[in-house]
Design an enzyme around this catalytic site. Sequence first.
Site, PDB file in Angstrom:
ATOM      1  N   ARG A 260      50.148  58.471   1.115  1.00  0.00           N
ATOM      2  CA  ARG A 260      50.427  56.841   0.588  1.00  0.00           C
ATOM      3  C   ARG A 260      51.098  56.219   1.660  1.00  0.00           C
ATOM      4  O   ARG A 260      52.230  56.298   1.884  1.00  0.00           O
ATOM      5  CB  ARG A 260      51.363  57.242  -0.567  1.00  0.00           C
ATOM      6  CG  ARG A 260      51.271  56.064  -1.401  1.00  0.00           C
ATOM      7  CD  ARG A 260      52.696  56.216  -2.705  1.00  0.00           C
ATOM      8  NE  ARG A 260      54.057  55.791  -1.829  1.00  0.00           N
ATOM      9  CZ  ARG A 260      55.037  56.449  -2.140  1.00  0.00           C
ATOM     10  NH1 ARG A 260      55.438  57.146  -2.937  1.00  0.00           N
ATOM     11  NH2 ARG A 260      56.030  56.006  -1.217  1.00  0.00           N
ATOM     12  N   HIS A 264      55.458  53.107  -3.398  1.00  0.00           N
ATOM     13  CA  HIS A 264      54.855  53.986  -4.679  1.00  0.00           C
ATOM     14  C   HIS A 264      54.289  52.785  -5.442  1.00  0.00           C
ATOM     15  O   HIS A 264      52.992  52.806  -6.084  1.00  0.00           O
ATOM     16  CB  HIS A 264      55.844  54.723  -5.407  1.00  0.00           C
ATOM     17  CG  HIS A 264      55.506  55.218  -6.835  1.00  0.00           C
ATOM     18  ND1 HIS A 264      54.431  56.123  -7.087  1.00  0.00           N
ATOM     19  CD2 HIS A 264      55.851  54.583  -7.924  1.00  0.00           C
ATOM     20  CE1 HIS A 264      54.405  56.014  -8.165  1.00  0.00           C
ATOM     21  NE2 HIS A 264      55.104  55.503  -8.933  1.00  0.00           N
ATOM     22  N   TYR A 273      63.895  56.372   1.504  1.00  0.00           N
ATOM     23  CA  TYR A 273      63.637  57.803   1.204  1.00  0.00           C
ATOM     24  C   TYR A 273      62.703  58.564   2.333  1.00  0.00           C
ATOM     25  O   TYR A 273      62.719  59.752   2.028  1.00  0.00           O
ATOM     26  CB  TYR A 273      63.407  58.171  -0.185  1.00  0.00           C
ATOM     27  CG  TYR A 273      62.337  57.500  -0.729  1.00  0.00           C
ATOM     28  CD1 TYR A 273      61.036  58.104  -0.360  1.00  0.00           C
ATOM     29  CD2 TYR A 273      62.355  56.305  -1.474  1.00  0.00           C
ATOM     30  CE1 TYR A 273      59.593  57.352  -0.833  1.00  0.00           C
ATOM     31  CE2 TYR A 273      60.943  55.838  -1.893  1.00  0.00           C
ATOM     32  CZ  TYR A 273      59.930  56.452  -1.667  1.00  0.00           C
ATOM     33  OH  TYR A 273      58.536  55.838  -2.284  1.00  0.00           O
TER      34      TYR A 273
HETATM   35  C1  LIG Z   1      55.184  61.975 -18.112  1.00  0.00           C
HETATM   36  C2  LIG Z   1      55.792  61.066 -16.962  1.00  0.00           C
HETATM   37  N1  LIG Z   1      56.740  60.994 -16.367  1.00  0.00           N
HETATM   38  C3  LIG Z   1      57.355  60.359 -15.432  1.00  0.00           C
HETATM   39  C4  LIG Z   1      56.492  59.153 -15.235  1.00  0.00           C
HETATM   40  C5  LIG Z   1      57.135  58.260 -14.046  1.00  0.00           C
HETATM   41  N2  LIG Z   1      56.399  58.260 -13.019  1.00  0.00           N
HETATM   42  C6  LIG Z   1      55.488  57.403 -12.534  1.00  0.00           C
HETATM   43  S1  LIG Z   1      54.570  57.725 -11.385  1.00  0.00           S
HETATM   44  C7  LIG Z   1      55.485  59.173 -10.982  1.00  0.00           C
HETATM   45  C8  LIG Z   1      55.343  59.954  -9.774  1.00  0.00           C
HETATM   46  C9  LIG Z   1      53.766  60.615  -9.817  1.00  0.00           C
HETATM   47  O1  LIG Z   1      53.486  61.137  -8.457  1.00  0.00           O
HETATM   48  P1  LIG Z   1      52.239  61.520  -8.282  1.00  0.00           P
HETATM   49  O2  LIG Z   1      51.620  62.642  -9.246  1.00  0.00           O
HETATM   50  O3  LIG Z   1      52.104  62.289  -6.956  1.00  0.00           O
HETATM   51  O4  LIG Z   1      51.124  60.604  -7.988  1.00  0.00           O
HETATM   52  P2  LIG Z   1      51.256  59.070  -7.147  1.00  0.00           P
HETATM   53  O5  LIG Z   1      51.976  58.075  -7.742  1.00  0.00           O
HETATM   54  O6  LIG Z   1      51.725  59.638  -5.739  1.00  0.00           O
HETATM   55  O7  LIG Z   1      49.742  58.725  -6.909  1.00  0.00           O
HETATM   56  C10 LIG Z   1      56.380  59.287 -11.879  1.00  0.00           C
HETATM   57  C11 LIG Z   1      57.395  60.535 -11.981  1.00  0.00           C
HETATM   58  C12 LIG Z   1      55.494  58.932 -15.515  1.00  0.00           C
HETATM   59  N3  LIG Z   1      54.699  57.700 -15.570  1.00  0.00           N
HETATM   60  N4  LIG Z   1      54.795  59.847 -16.770  1.00  0.00           N
END
Ligand SMILES: Cc1ncc(C[n+]2csc(CCOP(=O)(O)OP(=O)(O)O)c2C)c(N)n1
Length: 363
Positions: A260, A264, A273
Amino acid sequence: MTVDASRGAEAPPELVQLLTPEGERVEHPDYDIDLTPDEVRSLYRDLVLVRRVDLEAVALQRHGELGIWASLLGQEAAQIGSGRALTDADMAFPTYREHGVAWCRDVDPVKLLGLFRGVNHGGWDPAEHNFHLYTIVIGSQTLHAVGYAMGIQRDGANAATIAYFGDGATSQGDVNESFIWASVFNAPIVFFCQNNQWAISEPLEKQTRIPLYRRASGFGFPGIRVDGNDVFACLAVTKKALEAARTGQGPTLIEAFTYRMGAHTTTDDPTRYRVASELEAWKLKDPIERLKAYLFKNELADQDFIDAIEAEAEDLGADLRRRCLEMPDPQPLDIFEHVYRSPHALVDEERAQYAAYLEGFES
Ligand SMILES: Cc1ncc(C[n+]2csc(CCOP(=O)(O)OP(=O)(O)O)c2C)c(N)n1
Ligand SMILES: [Mg+2]
């Protein structure tokens, strides 16, 4: 906290790669792909145009025109490679970052902006594009995708399902449950995990002690790690996995090893971080630069071609900016029209209450 700046930047040995970061074509015993020059140029065009869509969306957010945006910067090859592997009959279930897959499913990019502008809950018809609405709840779409896959299995359709999710999502119960269901029902599904090394500020090592693709063996289906910045490898690996799904061979987990390159989302500041050298190391693996190098090395394109795509990207960006601002704001009471297909007493009551509340502001 100690930070290993080289983390993830060295290609692990088990990675399927067909195009090196320097743009050299390499062979792989199990995966190959035979593309015409036109097809290669078309992949380049896809990569450049989706990067531009993404860049414009980030800019629109910075101008206050979108509430938030989740950038795909760096993940274009994973999304275009896997997206172009799909047939029209296949069904895709995205997260909130799959703008490149949406592009491959012919979703008008302006329709991606509606959700992030807060004017709709997703502006396209999933059935029209075989591309589900974006899912913000981490991992839940993998369960929907398995259910859908089991449905097309029962229909006897010549189709497969693909579920997109991130490295962080692999820690969710939903994703692990979806692996079990897919495995025991031999569902026609490809789990496409874009391991972009981060789940917001949580690094990969907080999700797993083994490479993610190896998780699949514990559930009883194959897992494979592909260079997620190599559009050829992503296309080849996904095509093979989809074909396995369509022909009754069950699920595959693909771990697209990528990065990425942006934040985010636009609400996040990654400098808090992660160290700058990590990003610098990954910039050398840029998915677009390596394909451009390949095109030049093999005399499949000249500067005029690159310039023409750039001009097309400019036009696309301008068009997107204009049409984003033209999107009509919804009326506050419209939301009540989309709860049930037919009238519903409770919704009617809530609509009336909300209308009265809004009238209170006008007096
Ligand atoms: C069930 C749930 N828990 C927490 C969140 C908050 N949240 C949004 S994005 C994220 C991280 C996701 O990381 P990843 O699966 O690696 O996907 P990326 O964003 O890196 O594409 C979190 C914890 C959420 N949207 N849904
Ligand atoms: Mg991630």
